[in-house]
Motif scaffolding. Structure first.
Motif, short mmCIF file in Angstrom:
data_model
loop_
_atom_site.label_atom_id
_atom_site.label_comp_id
_atom_site.label_asym_id
_atom_site.label_seq_id
_atom_site.Cartn_x
_atom_site.Cartn_y
_atom_site.Cartn_z
N TYR A 38 6.58 14.78 -8.70
CA TYR A 38 5.32 14.05 -8.78
C TYR A 38 4.99 13.37 -7.46
N GLU A 39 6.04 13.03 -6.71
CA GLU A 39 5.83 12.29 -5.47
C GLU A 39 5.33 13.17 -4.34
N ARG A 40 5.90 14.39 -4.24
CA ARG A 40 5.55 15.24 -3.09
C ARG A 40 5.10 16.64 -3.50
N LEU A 41 5.14 16.98 -4.75
CA LEU A 41 4.78 18.30 -5.28
C LEU A 41 5.44 19.43 -4.47
N MET A 42 4.69 20.22 -3.70
CA MET A 42 5.27 21.41 -3.08
C MET A 42 5.83 21.16 -1.68
N SER A 43 5.95 19.91 -1.28
CA SER A 43 6.35 19.64 0.10
C SER A 43 7.75 20.17 0.41
N LEU A 44 8.69 20.04 -0.54
CA LEU A 44 10.05 20.54 -0.29
C LEU A 44 10.05 22.06 -0.15
N GLY A 45 9.24 22.73 -0.98
CA GLY A 45 9.12 24.18 -0.87
C GLY A 45 8.51 24.59 0.47
N PHE A 46 7.49 23.85 0.91
CA PHE A 46 6.87 24.16 2.20
C PHE A 46 7.88 23.96 3.33
N PHE A 245 -7.80 1.30 -8.99
CA PHE A 245 -6.49 1.75 -9.45
C PHE A 245 -5.80 2.63 -8.39
N VAL A 246 -6.55 3.59 -7.86
CA VAL A 246 -5.96 4.50 -6.85
C VAL A 246 -5.60 3.73 -5.57
N MET A 247 -6.48 2.82 -5.16
CA MET A 247 -6.21 2.07 -3.93
C MET A 247 -4.98 1.17 -4.09
N LEU A 248 -4.80 0.59 -5.29
CA LEU A 248 -3.61 -0.23 -5.53
C LEU A 248 -2.34 0.63 -5.44
N CYS A 249 -2.38 1.82 -6.06
CA CYS A 249 -1.22 2.72 -5.97
C CYS A 249 -0.95 3.11 -4.52
N PHE A 250 -2.03 3.39 -3.79
CA PHE A 250 -1.88 3.77 -2.38
C PHE A 250 -1.27 2.61 -1.57
N GLY A 251 -1.73 1.39 -1.88
CA GLY A 251 -1.19 0.22 -1.18
C GLY A 251 0.29 0.02 -1.46
N VAL A 257 7.03 1.27 -1.86
CA VAL A 257 7.46 1.15 -3.25
C VAL A 257 7.59 2.57 -3.80
N SER A 258 8.71 2.88 -4.44
CA SER A 258 8.94 4.26 -4.91
C SER A 258 7.96 4.62 -6.02
N VAL A 259 7.68 5.91 -6.11
CA VAL A 259 6.76 6.41 -7.14
C VAL A 259 7.28 6.08 -8.53
N PHE A 260 8.60 6.14 -8.71
CA PHE A 260 9.18 5.82 -10.02
C PHE A 260 8.85 4.38 -10.41
N LYS A 261 9.01 3.45 -9.47
CA LYS A 261 8.70 2.04 -9.77
C LYS A 261 7.21 1.86 -10.05
N ILE A 262 6.36 2.57 -9.31
CA ILE A 262 4.91 2.47 -9.54
C ILE A 262 4.56 2.96 -10.95
N MET A 263 5.22 4.02 -11.38
CA MET A 263 4.96 4.55 -12.73
C MET A 263 5.39 3.53 -13.79
N ILE A 264 6.52 2.86 -13.56
CA ILE A 264 6.97 1.83 -14.51
C ILE A 264 5.95 0.68 -14.57
#
Length: 279
Positions: A38-46, A245-251, A257-264
């Motif tokens: 969820y954090e980087r999607l296909m970045s590792l594959g690329f 909402f999106v700007m807060l997540c981006f901030g 802050v890790s994506v996992f913590k943001i989801m929590i």
């Protein structure tokens, strides 16, 4: 291509071999969607697909580490038509290793600017058209008792995926060689980078509108007058809560802050807001 390699060797130019490009293409086609997150999607594959190219062009551990980090940023596209992107990035990495006129910012801008449009084209043609037509034909044949139909379908899809991916990948590489490699004016490079960045932001905005929908049922009742908060917000800026909402997540992500913590945090906010009837 062999003539180019010979000329490159004479000038000590760093040049990708056909085998490097084929390995990059095969890794991209076979593993680009095998390690999504969820954090980087296909970045590792690329990043994985670019390893043959990085190993060929960069000799020191520091250069290779920097190049690998460069390709670990968020990335997502449709992998057949989107093979155009690793193709063109191969030519940009080649140019960067030799002339140094291609910046990291420009490589990332090209990836961000192209991934959305090519995903739209690829999903429409591959998933919505080609695969649908084949399934309509061969599912019907299978239901009528044809044993060969599933195998023919698998073969045709395999030919389409391999052929289309090969064509777009090497078209991207050739385009990069013919166009980007001949642009030496820094100002033109800057304009291309800015244009692609704007295109990427437009696509991100469109994705946000389509995929993030936050509304509030709150209303203020004063006597016989009722003010619906959502209507008030929409009159100022449609989708304002979604943008906030999106700007807060981006901030939060910019503060590492890790994506996992943001989801929590989002789960907690959603539950509390629902209990109090705010959202």
């Amino acid at each position: 291509m062999d003539e180019n390699i010979a000329a490159a060797n004479e000038n000590n130019e760093k040049k990708l071999r056909k085998s490097d490009l084929l390995r990059c293409f095969l890794i991209w086609e076979t593993t680009s969607e095998s390690c999504l997150s969820y954090e980087r999607l296909m970045s590792l594959g690329f990043c994985h697909a670019m390893t043959p190219v990085i190993n060929r062009l960069y000799k020191t551990k520091e250069e290779r580490a920097s190049a690998l980090k460069r390709h670990m940023v968020f990335f997502n596209t449709e992998n057949n038509w989107g093979a155009f992107i690793p193709g063109i990035v191969c030519s940009m990495e080649e140019e960067r290793a030799n002339e140094g006129t291609i910046s990291e910012e420009m490589i990332n801008s090209v990836k961000i600017g192209l991934m959305g449009p090519l995903a739209g084209i690829g999903d429409t043609i591959t998933q919505g058209l080609f695969k649908t037509v084949l399934l309509a034909i061969f599912v019907d044949m299978t239901l009528k008792g044809s044993i060969a139909a599933p195998f023919i379908y698998a073969i045709l899809m395999g030919i389409y995926i391999g052929g289309m991916g090969y064509f777009t990948f090497f078209s991207g590489y050739r385009l990069g060689q013919n166009v980007l490699g001949k642009i030496t004016d820094v100002a033109i490079m800057k304009k291309i980078t800015n244009s692609l960045s704007i295109l990427g932001l437009i696509i991100a905005g469109a994705m946000m509108v389509n995929n993030v929908s936050i509304v509030t049922p709150l209303a203020i009742n004063i006597g016989k007058t009722s003010v619906v908060i959502q209507d008030l917000l929409d009159s100022i800026l449609p989708g304002m809560l979604s943008v906030i909402f999106v700007m807060l997540c981006f901030g939060l992500m910019k503060k590492r802050v890790s994506v996992f913590k943001i989801m929590i945090i989002l789960f907690a906010v959603a539950i509390i807001a629902a209990l109090f009837g705010i959202l």
